[in-house]
Design a protein around this motif. Structure first.
Motif, PDB file in Angstrom:
ATOM      1  N   THR A 263       0.863  -1.179   0.000  1.00 23.50           N
ATOM      2  CA  THR A 263       0.000   0.000   0.000  1.00 23.50           C
ATOM      3  C   THR A 263       0.893   1.221   0.000  1.00 23.50           C
ATOM      4  N   SER A 264       0.368   2.310  -0.528  1.00 27.93           N
ATOM      5  CA  SER A 264       1.192   3.518  -0.564  1.00 27.93           C
ATOM      6  C   SER A 264       0.502   4.644   0.183  1.00 27.93           C
ATOM      7  N   GLY A 265      -0.480   5.271  -0.446  1.00 25.87           N
ATOM      8  CA  GLY A 265      -1.175   6.378   0.218  1.00 25.87           C
ATOM      9  C   GLY A 265      -0.263   7.560   0.429  1.00 25.87           C
ATOM     10  N   THR A 266      -0.355   8.156   1.599  1.00 27.91           N
ATOM     11  CA  THR A 266       0.402   9.375   1.861  1.00 27.91           C
ATOM     12  C   THR A 266       1.778   9.091   2.450  1.00 27.91           C
ATOM     13  N   GLU A 267       2.049   7.854   2.769  1.00 25.29           N
ATOM     14  CA  GLU A 267       3.315   7.551   3.421  1.00 25.29           C
ATOM     15  C   GLU A 267       4.425   7.401   2.399  1.00 25.29           C
ATOM     16  N   PRO A 270       6.048   2.525   1.211  1.00 24.48           N
ATOM     17  CA  PRO A 270       4.903   1.619   1.048  1.00 24.48           C
ATOM     18  C   PRO A 270       4.972   0.477   2.058  1.00 24.48           C
ATOM     19  N   LYS A 271       3.797   0.114   2.580  1.00 23.46           N
ATOM     20  CA  LYS A 271       3.716  -1.001   3.530  1.00 23.46           C
ATOM     21  C   LYS A 271       3.472  -2.294   2.770  1.00 23.46           C
ATOM     22  N   GLY A 272       4.263  -3.307   3.066  1.00 25.62           N
ATOM     23  CA  GLY A 272       4.004  -4.628   2.513  1.00 25.62           C
ATOM     24  C   GLY A 272       3.107  -5.390   3.463  1.00 25.62           C
TER      25      GLY A 272
END
Length: 642
Positions: A263-267, A270-272
């Motif tokens: 996931t990416s979003g505003t961070e 990216p979180k796996g």
């Protein structure tokens, strides 16, 4: 006007009773039986009993929501359940598993027997390339048959897969492969999008110097151009040939990692997000079972990108686990003409469609005449998720397409949608996400963690574990705990706001960080957006909050108008509409009329980029998931010219 008052029109939305022709008595009875099982654990045990296990489990669940395990002692294989068991049954071996169409119009159909054969050979071929249980395989391709075979080849041998969005550029591809420590990449040479090929293999090659863990690349010849391969690259067909002997499905602990999705979003990082073998299988089987439901003769078109978790949930894993026939389309749904959606449905006898609300808004924009020219008498269901569904679009779809529209809610981290009206069994409301399906428990809390009564909005949390809930963040378990469980200890924080109406329906209002404070009044931008989209001249809208020296934050709307709508008149009418329905404090500081909006390929409007254009003059975060950069250019031009 109070915040509660501003929700009144939403909460007063009438129930749309289940029509007799939409009712499926067997589903009504089975849903009632599932709800009567005596709690989540009993329900998930029933779900587990619908699957094929190599070794029986000893315990349904141990642990609590931030640290739990399901079906200890059991062993299971996802590919065995999604592919093999249907291929081995003479009654289903010849059933179409995947019906695929490319944007240029080429098509291919695989039966369950044919899919099982190709998955088996590819799995053996991957073993021959050195892929072992627990190794990571990156899959960088669009909606192709090979996305199904690659995912299930990994499932068959216990490899961990990660699907990379085919719209990613070099940096996004490199960073995710590097973070995943992928050993092999399966890639298409190119894809077709809006009438032209977009190269993927060349993008991967450009990223290779930053992906030292990659030992081999498997290349799918999507275009038929027979691109010359370099060292370390292997033709997909050759890998299939090398694996002709096949390989047995590996029995796996249901709690082992199955795949990770970034996931990416505003961070900036990216979180796996990591999902488990058995947990994802069981949860997605249940999700597809209740949300769409297999009926004889069904063709279920999951009109989403394989890089959006919805596609593995509803198509590759959940849909196939239910024995469904999955329709899969490669390209853009307005190419080469605006009738493409209707043509695909008609050509492949589609009975059920899953999509983002954006698709319905697009069809509505194309007009009633186009819909009337392409009747779909075989269509039985449209189900949507990924973004809030506005009431006008719901009304248009139910009346024009004459089908129930099931609106569902879930997240990448939940691994499935968990609240929606069950197809064929429950009443619906325009825009609500119904009631939680069996096996899930939730609360809506105030800032102090106390439950709020119906009619009062608050923070949506999940209070009990369930199999598809993500188990960790790849290489950073503390980030998993901090992100999802620190705000409300002992509960999973969705980071979304919601309200429960007096009929027991949940309304998700949007991200908690999209709640703005205008002169000491707290309001969700989604509430304002709902009022804006109700204007007959507005086809699509996005509302964002931006800093203001006087009020702290003010809302700004971006709108796409219906053909013939007068922009100046719409601006004036929206001012009256918003202030009249919500209050003067919600007055729009500006209304920007734009021909398009930046979206992900899955149809989600990238509101943070709209905010960036206003505040910073351009994007400040990750734009790798954006489908069409020209849309952001159009928005920027409108803002600068205002």
């Amino acid at each position: 006007m109070s915040d509660t008052d501003s929700l009144s029109s939403l909460l007063d939305t009438p129930v749309v009773p289940l029509r007799p022709e939409w009712t499926i008595p067997d589903r009504v009875e089975s849903l009632a039986a599932a709800r009567a099982l005596g709690g989540p654990d009993a329900y998930w045990e029933w779900v587990a009993n619908q699957q094929r296990w190599s070794t029986p489990w000893t315990t349904v669940r141990t642990g609590e929501i931030s640290d739990f395990r399901y079906f200890e002692g059991g062993r299971i294989n996802v590919a065995d359940n999604c592919v093999d068991r249907w291929a081995e049954d003479p009654a289903t071996a010849g059933r179409a598993a995947v019906v695929w169409e490319g944007e240029p119009g080429d098509s291919r159909t695989l039966t369950y027997a044919e899919l099982a054969d190709e998955v088996n050979r590819l799995a053996a071929g991957l073993l021959g390339l050195g892929v072992a249980k627990g190794d990571v395989v990156a899959i960088y391709m669009p909606n192709l048959v090979e996305a199904f075979t690659a995912i299930h080849a990994c499932n068959r041998i216990g490899a961990i897969y990660t699907v990379l969005f085919s719209g990613f550029g070099e940096e996004a591809v490199a960073s995710r492969i590097q973070a995943a420590r992928a050993k092999v990449v399966v890639v298409a040479d190119a894809i077709y999008r809006r009438g032209k090929p977009i190269e993927l293999l060349s993008t991967l090659r450009a990223a290779r110097d930053r992906t030292p863990t990659v030992e081999a690349t498997v290349v799918v010849d999507r275009t038929g151009n027979a691109v010359p391969l370099v060292d370390g690259e292997h033709a997909y067909a050759a890998v299939l040939e090398s694996g002709a002997a096949g390989t047995p499905a590996v029995p796996l602990d249901p709690n082992e990692p199955s795949f990770l999705i970034f996931t990416s979003g505003t961070e900036s990082r990216p979180k796996g997000v990591v999902h488990s073998v058995g947990g994802f299988l069981l949860g997605t089987w249940a999700n597809a079972h209740w949300q769409a439901g297999y009926e004889p003769g069904d063709v279920y078109w999951v009109a989403a990108d394989v890089g959006w978790l919805t596609f593995p949930i509803q198509a590759v894993v959940g849909g196939l686990a239910c024995g469904m026939t999955i329709a899969c389309y490669e390209g853009a749904l307005d190419t080469p003409t605006t009738s493409r959606f209707y043509e695909v449905c008609s050509k492949h006898a589609v009975t059920k469609v899953l999509c983002a609300p954006t698709l319905l808004r697009m069809l509505r924009k194309f007009g009633d005449d186009l819909a009337a020219a392409h009747p779909l008498p075989g269509l039985k269901l449209i189900t949507v998720q990924g973004e809030p569904l506005d009431g006008d679009t719901f009304g248009w779809a139910t009346s024009t397409l004459d089908v129930p529209v099931v609106n569902a809610y879930g997240q990448t981290e939940t691994g499935s949608t968990w609240t929606y009206p069950v197809y064929g069994a429950e009443d619906i409301k325009a825009g609500s996400v119904g009631t939680p399906v069996p096996g899930h428990a939730y609360e809506i809390l105030d800032d102090d963690g106390n439950p709020v009564p119906p009619g009062v909005k608050g923070h949506l949390v999940l209070t009990a574990p369930f199999p598809t809930l993500a188990r960790t963040v790849w290489d950073d378990h503390q980030r998993y705990l901090d992100t999802y469980f620190s705000r409300f200890p002992g509960k999973y924080a969705t980071n979304d706001e919601a309200v429960l109406d007096h009929d027991g329906h949940i309304w998700v209002l949007g991200r908690a960080d999209d709640v703005i404070n205008v002169a000491a009044h707290r309001i969700s931008t989604m509430e304002i957006e709902a009022v804006v989209t109700a204007h007959p001249g507005v086809v699509e809208a996005a509302v964002v909050g931006v800093p203001d020296d006087t009020k702290g934050t003010v809302p700004i709307a971006f709108v796409t108008l219906a053909s013939g709508a007068d922009a100046d008149a719409v601006r004036i009418e929206l001012d009256t509409q918003v202030t009249g329905e919500i209050g003067g404090y919600a007055r729009l500081a500006a209304v920007h009329v734009t021909p398009s909006m930046p979206k992900t390929r899955t149809g989600k409007t990238m509101r943070r980029l709209l905010r960036d254009v206003i505040v910073h003059g351009g994007p400040t975060g990750d734009t790798s998931a954006m489908e069409d950069p020209s849309a952001l250019d159009a928005v920027t031009a409108v803002v600068r010219g205002s």
